[in-house]
Design a protein around this motif. Structure first.
Motif, PDB file in Angstrom:
ATOM      1  N   MET A   1       0.706  -1.523  -0.074  1.00  0.00           N
ATOM      2  CA  MET A   1      -0.068  -0.231  -0.237  1.00  0.00           C
ATOM      3  C   MET A   1       1.211   1.466   0.082  1.00  0.00           C
ATOM      4  N   GLU A   2       1.752   1.364   1.091  1.00  0.00           N
ATOM      5  CA  GLU A   2       2.546   2.345   0.979  1.00  0.00           C
ATOM      6  C   GLU A   2       3.328   2.832  -0.541  1.00  0.00           C
ATOM      7  N   GLN A   3       3.794   1.560  -1.234  1.00  0.00           N
ATOM      8  CA  GLN A   3       4.490   1.813  -2.535  1.00  0.00           C
ATOM      9  C   GLN A   3       2.969   1.830  -3.329  1.00  0.00           C
ATOM     10  N   LEU A   4       2.221   1.639  -3.481  1.00  0.00           N
ATOM     11  CA  LEU A   4       0.795   2.682  -4.605  1.00  0.00           C
ATOM     12  C   LEU A   4       1.089   3.370  -3.991  1.00  0.00           C
ATOM     13  N   ILE A   5       0.583   4.393  -2.600  1.00  0.00           N
ATOM     14  CA  ILE A   5       1.111   5.363  -2.663  1.00  0.00           C
ATOM     15  C   ILE A   5       2.233   6.795  -3.094  1.00  0.00           C
ATOM     16  N   LYS A   6       3.405   5.859  -2.913  1.00  0.00           N
ATOM     17  CA  LYS A   6       4.971   5.913  -3.335  1.00  0.00           C
ATOM     18  C   LYS A   6       4.334   6.652  -5.168  1.00  0.00           C
TER      19      LYS A   6
ATOM     20  N   VAL B   1       6.402  15.529   0.981  1.00  0.00           N
ATOM     21  CA  VAL B   1       5.891  16.489   2.166  1.00  0.00           C
ATOM     22  C   VAL B   1       4.535  16.784   2.787  1.00  0.00           C
ATOM     23  N   LEU B   2       3.750  16.219   2.122  1.00  0.00           N
ATOM     24  CA  LEU B   2       2.306  16.664   2.046  1.00  0.00           C
ATOM     25  C   LEU B   2       1.792  14.945   2.922  1.00  0.00           C
ATOM     26  N   TYR B   3       3.031  13.682   2.807  1.00  0.00           N
ATOM     27  CA  TYR B   3       2.776  12.728   3.106  1.00  0.00           C
ATOM     28  C   TYR B   3       2.787  12.189   4.260  1.00  0.00           C
ATOM     29  N   GLU B   4       4.348  13.258   4.747  1.00  0.00           N
ATOM     30  CA  GLU B   4       4.554  13.297   6.215  1.00  0.00           C
ATOM     31  C   GLU B   4       3.680  14.277   6.906  1.00  0.00           C
ATOM     32  N   LEU B   5       2.746  15.476   5.962  1.00  0.00           N
ATOM     33  CA  LEU B   5       2.174  16.087   7.830  1.00  0.00           C
ATOM     34  C   LEU B   5       1.171  15.453   7.141  1.00  0.00           C
ATOM     35  N   ILE B   6       0.435  14.747   6.698  1.00  0.00           N
ATOM     36  CA  ILE B   6      -0.206  13.038   7.212  1.00  0.00           C
ATOM     37  C   ILE B   6      -0.132  12.511   7.899  1.00  0.00           C
ATOM     38  N   LYS B   7       1.002  11.855   7.824  1.00  0.00           N
ATOM     39  CA  LYS B   7       1.334  10.671   8.680  1.00  0.00           C
ATOM     40  C   LYS B   7       1.474  11.238  10.319  1.00  0.00           C
ATOM     41  N   ILE B   8       1.954  12.173  10.027  1.00  0.00           N
ATOM     42  CA  ILE B   8       2.201  13.527  11.162  1.00  0.00           C
ATOM     43  C   ILE B   8       0.846  13.226  11.865  1.00  0.00           C
ATOM     44  N   ARG B   9      -0.071  14.444  11.638  1.00  0.00           N
ATOM     45  CA  ARG B   9      -0.817  14.662  12.035  1.00  0.00           C
ATOM     46  C   ARG B   9      -1.937  13.557  12.211  1.00  0.00           C
ATOM     47  N   ALA B  10      -1.812  12.631  12.336  1.00  0.00           N
ATOM     48  CA  ALA B  10      -3.130  11.367  12.286  1.00  0.00           C
ATOM     49  C   ALA B  10      -2.037  10.485  13.394  1.00  0.00           C
ATOM     50  N   SER B  11      -0.672  10.262  12.875  1.00  0.00           N
ATOM     51  CA  SER B  11      -0.529  10.186  14.417  1.00  0.00           C
ATOM     52  C   SER B  11      -0.507  10.596  15.867  1.00  0.00           C
TER      53      SER B  11
ATOM     54  N   CYS C   1       0.075   8.077  18.568  1.00  0.00           N
ATOM     55  CA  CYS C   1       1.212   6.775  18.409  1.00  0.00           C
ATOM     56  C   CYS C   1       2.592   7.345  17.580  1.00  0.00           C
ATOM     57  N   ALA C   2       3.085   7.140  19.426  1.00  0.00           N
ATOM     58  CA  ALA C   2       4.301   8.269  19.573  1.00  0.00           C
ATOM     59  C   ALA C   2       5.931   7.452  18.824  1.00  0.00           C
ATOM     60  N   PHE C   3       5.261   6.204  18.426  1.00  0.00           N
ATOM     61  CA  PHE C   3       6.768   5.658  17.582  1.00  0.00           C
ATOM     62  C   PHE C   3       6.323   5.826  16.311  1.00  0.00           C
ATOM     63  N   CYS C   4       5.065   6.256  16.048  1.00  0.00           N
ATOM     64  CA  CYS C   4       4.863   7.045  14.059  1.00  0.00           C
ATOM     65  C   CYS C   4       5.091   8.112  14.109  1.00  0.00           C
ATOM     66  N   LEU C   5       4.381   8.845  15.273  1.00  0.00           N
ATOM     67  CA  LEU C   5       4.850  10.656  15.385  1.00  0.00           C
ATOM     68  C   LEU C   5       6.487  10.730  15.388  1.00  0.00           C
ATOM     69  N   ASP C   6       7.391   9.971  16.309  1.00  0.00           N
ATOM     70  CA  ASP C   6       8.746  10.303  16.488  1.00  0.00           C
ATOM     71  C   ASP C   6       9.377  10.131  14.751  1.00  0.00           C
TER      72      ASP C   6
ATOM     73  N   TRP D   1      -1.518   1.994  10.623  1.00  0.00           N
ATOM     74  CA  TRP D   1       0.151   2.395  10.919  1.00  0.00           C
ATOM     75  C   TRP D   1      -0.178   2.003  12.468  1.00  0.00           C
ATOM     76  N   ASN D   2      -0.965   3.372  12.458  1.00  0.00           N
ATOM     77  CA  ASN D   2      -0.684   3.952  13.578  1.00  0.00           C
ATOM     78  C   ASN D   2      -1.667   2.371  14.967  1.00  0.00           C
ATOM     79  N   ARG D   3      -2.417   2.233  14.135  1.00  0.00           N
ATOM     80  CA  ARG D   3      -3.281   0.985  14.683  1.00  0.00           C
ATOM     81  C   ARG D   3      -2.109   0.124  15.579  1.00  0.00           C
TER      82      ARG D   3
END
Length: 147
Positions: free
Chosen positions: A21-26, A33-43, A48-53, A133-135
């Motif tokens: 799924m990650e590969q498909l998104i890429k 940068v937008l993808y990382e912003l999405i990841k951080i905000r959801a985390s 989810c401390a692991f993903c946020l870090d 991933w967060n879950r």
């Protein structure tokens, strides 16, 4: 702190599917940068401390300005995000927590002001991926530095 289980070893097929799924998104050429912003905000929302870090570190490696990273949780109160980013961050919030109102029409419309339907689906898939991933991270007890 102790990780409950190693999800990579417990079910390699699930891990492989998540990576696909990650590969498909890429491959859809979502702005990294937008993808990382999405990841951080959801985390942040999912605690989810692991993903946020991980994703804060990844965004820093990309050269992102520190104030955009530090103030992401209060994106509405800062001038550091574009209108397109704001629309996606709002979508990220409502998709991450569907219990309040689902996805309101105005949130959907705001994203479509900046992205076409194919891009919308890529963004939606990106939001869903990090929520998954967060879950996994939260349920298995992952924490920063555990891997």
């Amino acid at each position: 702190m102790q990780v409950r289980l190693d999800h990579y070893k417990a079910n390699p097929g699930v891990y492989k599917m998540m990576l696909q799924m990650e590969q498909l998104i890429k491959e859809q050429e979502l702005d990294p940068v937008l993808y990382e912003l999405i990841k951080i905000r959801a985390s942040q929302l999912n605690r989810c401390a692991f993903c946020l870090d991980k994703h804060i570190r990844d965004l820093r490696k990309m050269g992102e300005r520190e104030e955009r990273i530090a103030l992401l949780s209060v994106w509405r109160e800062t001038p550091y995000y574009t209108d397109a980013e704001r629309a996606v961050l709002h979508l990220t919030e409502v998709v991450t927590d569907l219990t309040h109102q689902g996805v309101p029409q105005d949130v959907y419309d705001a994203v479509l002001e900046h992205y076409d339907e194919q891009q919308f689906m890529t963004i939606l898939t990106a939001i869903n991926a990090i929520n998954c991933w967060n879950r996994i991270g939260v349920a298995t007890g992952m924490f920063p530095g555990c891997r």
